[in-house]
Write a protein that holds these residues in place. Structure first.
Motif, PDB file in Angstrom:
ATOM      1  N   ASP A   1      41.368 -20.688 -19.569  1.00  0.00           N
ATOM      2  CA  ASP A   1      40.452 -20.499 -20.694  1.00  0.00           C
ATOM      3  C   ASP A   1      40.696 -19.183 -21.424  1.00  0.00           C
ATOM      4  N   ASN A   2      40.181 -19.107 -22.632  1.00  0.00           N
ATOM      5  CA  ASN A   2      40.271 -17.909 -23.473  1.00  0.00           C
ATOM      6  C   ASN A   2      41.703 -17.396 -23.602  1.00  0.00           C
ATOM      7  N   VAL A   3      42.637 -18.287 -23.943  1.00  0.00           N
ATOM      8  CA  VAL A   3      44.043 -17.897 -24.046  1.00  0.00           C
ATOM      9  C   VAL A   3      44.236 -16.786 -25.064  1.00  0.00           C
ATOM     10  N   ARG A   4      43.572 -16.898 -26.205  1.00  0.00           N
ATOM     11  CA  ARG A   4      43.714 -15.894 -27.267  1.00  0.00           C
ATOM     12  C   ARG A   4      43.323 -14.504 -26.756  1.00  0.00           C
ATOM     13  N   GLU A   5      42.144 -14.424 -26.138  1.00  0.00           N
ATOM     14  CA  GLU A   5      41.632 -13.137 -25.658  1.00  0.00           C
ATOM     15  C   GLU A   5      42.425 -12.618 -24.459  1.00  0.00           C
ATOM     16  N   GLU A   6      42.723 -13.517 -23.498  1.00  0.00           N
ATOM     17  CA  GLU A   6      43.426 -13.102 -22.293  1.00  0.00           C
ATOM     18  C   GLU A   6      44.858 -12.656 -22.584  1.00  0.00           C
ATOM     19  N   SER A   7      45.504 -13.292 -23.567  1.00  0.00           N
ATOM     20  CA  SER A   7      46.878 -12.898 -23.900  1.00  0.00           C
ATOM     21  C   SER A   7      46.914 -11.516 -24.530  1.00  0.00           C
ATOM     22  N   GLN A   8      45.851 -11.168 -25.274  1.00  0.00           N
ATOM     23  CA  GLN A   8      45.780  -9.839 -25.872  1.00  0.00           C
ATOM     24  C   GLN A   8      45.535  -8.766 -24.815  1.00  0.00           C
ATOM     25  N   LYS A   9      44.767  -9.136 -23.778  1.00  0.00           N
ATOM     26  CA  LYS A   9      44.448  -8.175 -22.725  1.00  0.00           C
ATOM     27  C   LYS A   9      45.597  -7.984 -21.739  1.00  0.00           C
ATOM     28  N   HIS A  10      46.189  -9.112 -21.309  1.00  0.00           N
ATOM     29  CA  HIS A  10      47.146  -9.054 -20.197  1.00  0.00           C
ATOM     30  C   HIS A  10      48.569  -9.446 -20.578  1.00  0.00           C
ATOM     31  N   GLY A  11      48.755 -10.033 -21.746  1.00  0.00           N
ATOM     32  CA  GLY A  11      50.081 -10.454 -22.161  1.00  0.00           C
ATOM     33  C   GLY A  11      50.401 -11.872 -21.718  1.00  0.00           C
ATOM     34  N   LEU A  12      51.270 -12.545 -22.471  1.00  0.00           N
ATOM     35  CA  LEU A  12      51.607 -13.940 -22.181  1.00  0.00           C
ATOM     36  C   LEU A  12      52.384 -14.088 -20.876  1.00  0.00           C
TER      37      LEU A  12
ATOM     38  N   ARG B   1      44.681 -25.557 -21.873  1.00  0.00           N
ATOM     39  CA  ARG B   1      44.768 -24.219 -22.444  1.00  0.00           C
ATOM     40  C   ARG B   1      43.716 -24.129 -23.534  1.00  0.00           C
ATOM     41  N   ASP B   2      42.702 -23.362 -23.264  1.00  0.00           N
ATOM     42  CA  ASP B   2      41.555 -23.306 -24.166  1.00  0.00           C
ATOM     43  C   ASP B   2      41.668 -22.124 -25.129  1.00  0.00           C
ATOM     44  N   ASP B   3      41.388 -22.369 -26.405  1.00  0.00           N
ATOM     45  CA  ASP B   3      41.358 -21.362 -27.460  1.00  0.00           C
ATOM     46  C   ASP B   3      42.724 -20.714 -27.685  1.00  0.00           C
ATOM     47  N   VAL B   4      43.688 -21.555 -28.058  1.00  0.00           N
ATOM     48  CA  VAL B   4      45.025 -21.068 -28.415  1.00  0.00           C
ATOM     49  C   VAL B   4      44.966 -20.545 -29.843  1.00  0.00           C
ATOM     50  N   GLY B   5      45.515 -19.335 -30.065  1.00  0.00           N
ATOM     51  CA  GLY B   5      45.414 -18.725 -31.382  1.00  0.00           C
ATOM     52  C   GLY B   5      46.664 -18.796 -32.224  1.00  0.00           C
ATOM     53  N   THR B   6      47.840 -18.846 -31.568  1.00  0.00           N
ATOM     54  CA  THR B   6      49.101 -18.836 -32.318  1.00  0.00           C
ATOM     55  C   THR B   6      50.074 -19.848 -31.719  1.00  0.00           C
ATOM     56  N   PRO B   7      51.060 -20.293 -32.493  1.00  0.00           N
ATOM     57  CA  PRO B   7      52.079 -21.197 -31.946  1.00  0.00           C
ATOM     58  C   PRO B   7      52.817 -20.570 -30.771  1.00  0.00           C
ATOM     59  N   GLU B   8      53.056 -19.248 -30.837  1.00  0.00           N
ATOM     60  CA  GLU B   8      53.784 -18.566 -29.768  1.00  0.00           C
ATOM     61  C   GLU B   8      53.045 -18.647 -28.447  1.00  0.00           C
ATOM     62  N   GLN B   9      51.725 -18.541 -28.496  1.00  0.00           N
ATOM     63  CA  GLN B   9      50.931 -18.636 -27.266  1.00  0.00           C
ATOM     64  C   GLN B   9      51.090 -20.006 -26.615  1.00  0.00           C
ATOM     65  N   LEU B  10      51.066 -21.046 -27.435  1.00  0.00           N
ATOM     66  CA  LEU B  10      51.204 -22.398 -26.914  1.00  0.00           C
ATOM     67  C   LEU B  10      52.614 -22.643 -26.399  1.00  0.00           C
ATOM     68  N   GLN B  11      53.611 -22.225 -27.165  1.00  0.00           N
ATOM     69  CA  GLN B  11      55.003 -22.430 -26.753  1.00  0.00           C
ATOM     70  C   GLN B  11      55.325 -21.675 -25.478  1.00  0.00           C
ATOM     71  N   HIS B  12      54.876 -20.434 -25.384  1.00  0.00           N
ATOM     72  CA  HIS B  12      55.192 -19.604 -24.217  1.00  0.00           C
ATOM     73  C   HIS B  12      54.572 -20.182 -22.949  1.00  0.00           C
ATOM     74  N   LEU B  13      53.427 -20.819 -23.100  1.00  0.00           N
ATOM     75  CA  LEU B  13      52.724 -21.337 -21.924  1.00  0.00           C
ATOM     76  C   LEU B  13      52.973 -22.829 -21.702  1.00  0.00           C
ATOM     77  N   VAL B  14      53.877 -23.413 -22.491  1.00  0.00           N
ATOM     78  CA  VAL B  14      54.179 -24.837 -22.322  1.00  0.00           C
ATOM     79  C   VAL B  14      55.668 -25.093 -22.195  1.00  0.00           C
ATOM     80  N   THR B  15      56.435 -24.649 -23.158  1.00  0.00           N
ATOM     81  CA  THR B  15      57.834 -25.082 -23.232  1.00  0.00           C
ATOM     82  C   THR B  15      58.839 -24.048 -22.751  1.00  0.00           C
TER      83      THR B  15
END
Length: 258
Positions: A158-169, A203-217
């Protein structure tokens, strides 16, 4: 089965069920040895004969009718999952479903069910899109709670947008892989274990394509039939991120609102 009310699914693996039922062939030879060995306890041998006969009378699987062991195993798994679903549906009457009382959610859950149960062995990604606060996370959470039991592994990030900003992808990816491998390290060898498992990931609350790609593909090899659900209020993030289908969450209609 008789005492504990357990379900028995006999598998006649390279053996004729009639040989089991009537103790013929190799069974006949072995039972001849047992009767000599247990001459003072004929009841034990008779109980074994009776148990085998009862097992052979049950509806089971005969390996000789399948082209290979893989097909046989797949049929057994389908049967077991079907029986589990019947049990879980029965439990729904005892324990109210998490979706009970949530207005307008049933149609979304039905669509997600169809997406998860599609026959494709390829990894499929579903995007759930709508404006902020409309209920995307709630829909994803209910679907996760309802269907994760049918997968070999599952994780709600959850909170992918917020967590990625805090801890990195990179940190989020390592956490994801570790959770799906039940705490095992994320070495290359153990990542191969993930490629053999059918998993469900949200993956909840994805903010950018990079966040989704990095955590999927990128750098993750998913097992055949795995399903990924991503929620976002950014349509571009879902499309550019590579989702295969998008479920739009609209405002409630007049009746539902009332």
């Amino acid at each position: 089965m008789k005492v504990n009310k357990q379900i028995v699914l006999p598998v006649f693996y390279y053996i004729d069920p009639s040989h089991v039922r009537h103790q013929k062939g190799t069974y006949e030879n072995v039972f001849a040895d047992h009767e000599l060995k247990f001459q003072g306890n004929g009841l034990k041998v008779q109980n074994w004969r009776s148990a085998l006969k009862n097992a052979a009378d049950l509806s089971g699987y005969v390996s000789s009718i399948y082209d290979n062991d893989s097909e046989l195993i797949e049929e057994i798994v389908k049967n077991v999952l079907s029986r589990l679903e019947d049990v879980l549906l029965g439990l729904d009457h005892i324990h109210p479903n998490a979706a009970e009382g949530l207005v307008g959610i049933d149609q979304h859950i039905d669509c997600i069910r169809s997406f998860l149960e599609m026959e494709s062995k390829e990894v499929q990604i579903l995007g759930i899109w709508g404006m902020s606060g409309i209920g995307k996370t709630t829909i994803a959470q209910v679907a996760y709670d309802k269907f994760s039991l049918y997968f070999e592994g599952s994780y709600f990030l959850d909170n992918v947008r917020e967590e990625s900003q805090k801890h990195g992808l990179k940190s989020l990816k390592q956490k994801l892989i570790s959770e799906l491998q039940e705490g095992k390290c994320t070495s290359v060898q153990n990542r191969l274990l993930l490629s053999r498992r059918k998993v469900l990931v949200v993956r909840d609350d994805v903010g950018t394509p990079e966040q989704l790609q990095h955590l999927v593909t990128k750098g993750i090899q998913w097992g055949a039939g795995s399903r990924i659900i991503a929620t976002s209020n950014n349509m571009h993030a879902l499309i550019a991120g590579g989702v295969h289908a998008i479920q739009v969450v609209k405002e409630l209609d007049f009746e539902e609102s009332l």
